[in-house]
Motif scaffolding. Sequence first.
Motif: not given
Length: 802
Positions: A87-92, A141-158
Amino acid sequence: MGLDNINHEILELDKVLEKLSELCSSKDSKQAALAVRPSDELYTVRTEMAKTASALNMSIKNGTPAFYSINNVSASLNRAKAGGTLSLGELLEIKKVLGQTNELCKWFDQNEDKNTPLSYLFEQLFPNKSLWQRLETAILDSENLSDDASPELRSIRNKIAKAGLKIRETLDKMIKSPATQKYLQESIVTMRDGRFVVPVKTEFKGNVGGLVHGTSATGSTLFIEPISVVEANNEVRILQGKEQDEINRILTEFSKECAMMQPQIESNYDAAVKLDLYFAKANLGAKMRAVDPEISDDGIIVLNKARHPLIDENKVVPINFRSGTDYNVLVITGPNTGGKTVTLKTVGLLTLMTMCGLMIPASDGCKISVYKNILADIGDRQSIQESLSTFSSHMGKVKDIIDKADHESLVLIDELGSGTDPVEGAALAVSIIERLRQVGATVVTTTHYQEIKMYALDTDGVENASCEFDVETMRPTYKLVIGSPGKSNAFAISKNLGIDDDIISYAKSLISEENRRFEHIIDDLEKARISLEENNLLAEKYRKEAETLRNELNEQKKKFMEDKEFELEKARRQASDIVNRVQRESQALVDELDKLRKEKEKNGFTQKAMDARQKQRSTMNKLYLEANPVSEQPDDDYVLPRPLKKGDTVLITDTKRNGIVVTPPDDKGMCFVQAGIMKTKIDVKKLRLVEKQQPAKTPQKQQTKKKRGVSTKGVESRMTRRFSTELDIRGYASDEGIHEMDSFIDNCVMSGISMVTVIHGIGTGVLKNAVRNHLCRHPSVKSYRPGVYGEGEDGVTVIELK
């Protein structure tokens, strides 16, 4: 091991460990601090203390490294290793461990010394800046990934943002339309189940076409998704699904990479926790102004200005303590509340702290011994449950101590033998101490009994000590005095508290004569001790004053030598300038002579040559005057009694030295004078004739010489004319050189010469030392000195004859 938790509580080690825990940053390091236990292995104790001291030394030089609150990530790594997605919390949490690792490696790289007792822990750190940077960038944070996590994620969120904006624009037009507003509960756009909807009054359900996604709590409002935005909302839901798929892909990728680094990350965590603990130990030592003592297992304890770490440092009185040298048993006496128990606890606690690898609050020069057992009975341990009296509880504890004590034990007993009949209690206390002494234990005990004080005075290996009490102020000073038994001062304290004098007088009369004499002896010893301490303080004051004066004299001497060197350097520069000027003037004279040579055949050559010679003499005389670095002496009315001649002894007024006239004065009044090894041209105005004293004649010798008909007058005259004031014995053996020097000095004395120079060179110093040692005892030598700059310095010795 004999160090049990009961003794920890009695000596309050657990409270010190709580202070240590508060200085740790992570949960596991805090628990490790509370779990620290004393070691009875000498090597282990020395090693742990060296690590603490190393942490403190590095912190002093480079500051303490930053420690963060990190958690154990082993479980998460094991799950990732098994193929699970973290999870994000574990990776954090993993990111925090990697960040702590980077910080520690960066800090350690700043240290010049890489070979320290803690270096092995820094070598167990494996930084991965790339993974840490990507986790830092990706996780908000333990709940959210940044848009900068990957180019694909940024594109989808846009795309989701653009689609949502388009839906809002459509719905905004709808709710602002007068035709639709009358059907709406409120003119707003809201969300239901991730879809954009508008709040419609229930009675107008059929007037707004669309899908119903719920009702309000009162049932008066329906949340309807208009038909015009259903397709757009469907597109958003599809994009949201893609977003979640991309998030899962990113988390899976991170999980696999962390799983591959499982051993390194776990090593990072373990090393960081241990370093956190050691630097917490160092910080605790710094806060207590502590030192690392010398550690041994020989049973010797030496404490200098030791302080109990749990007492306010503004109130605690430092003590000096020693045991295990001339004695192994120390009996501490003195009034109640005088510091006896605090002394026991200080000795025991500081020993335990040392065995835990903790520095102790004391001054330099301390020594602590490692013990297999630290056995303590301090304070009232009455057991109500077991219906035991204070004395019974006390003796039960003492029995356990006797059973366990051996030559590797430190025994601390407060008020030994108290709580029962004083006569029996004192006898029992002496017997217990004797048993402990026979098994070789190191014992520190407190008492009020006179019998124990007498036992300490009469028994080898047992020493008295007392906690000082100021009778004038009726207050304890808490100062421990070793070698002197103390008084309980019960009468003085009672009188100060208002007990009638007749009661105190009657009580004094009940004391036996022997006890009264003993008290008088103690009084006399105490007065003698105080007098000795005052004398010692005065002596120390004078020593410090003498030390200050010596330092001031050294500073003055240093300044004098610096000034001397400055003046010498200045004189050297002036001499160099003079030499250069002389060289220029000489070259000018050479050029003039060369010019005259070319004009030899011309008319008037003779006159020109005479003029040039006269000019040369005048120039050289001027140069000789300039070459004299000594300032002019004021003229006086002195007139030479006769013209100077070769061989005359003269005084050079500028330097106050004697010399021998080498050449008679020329028509300008200049003559050469030999002074030591230097020959200088000087104006006769600066010379004073030194009349030679005729040696007393020996009638018998004269008669003998007359009888032989031999005249010595001409011989002496010739010797005086030919004799040199220098003797060169370089290359001679010591005995040969001294023989030559003795003959030389005898001839000089006979010739009336008062100042001579012996040239012996520097070399190995054997001939020089032999010459000067011999001159110390020579009957014809008035004084001697090494040569100065320009005379040959230490390679010559200038001798003044009687």
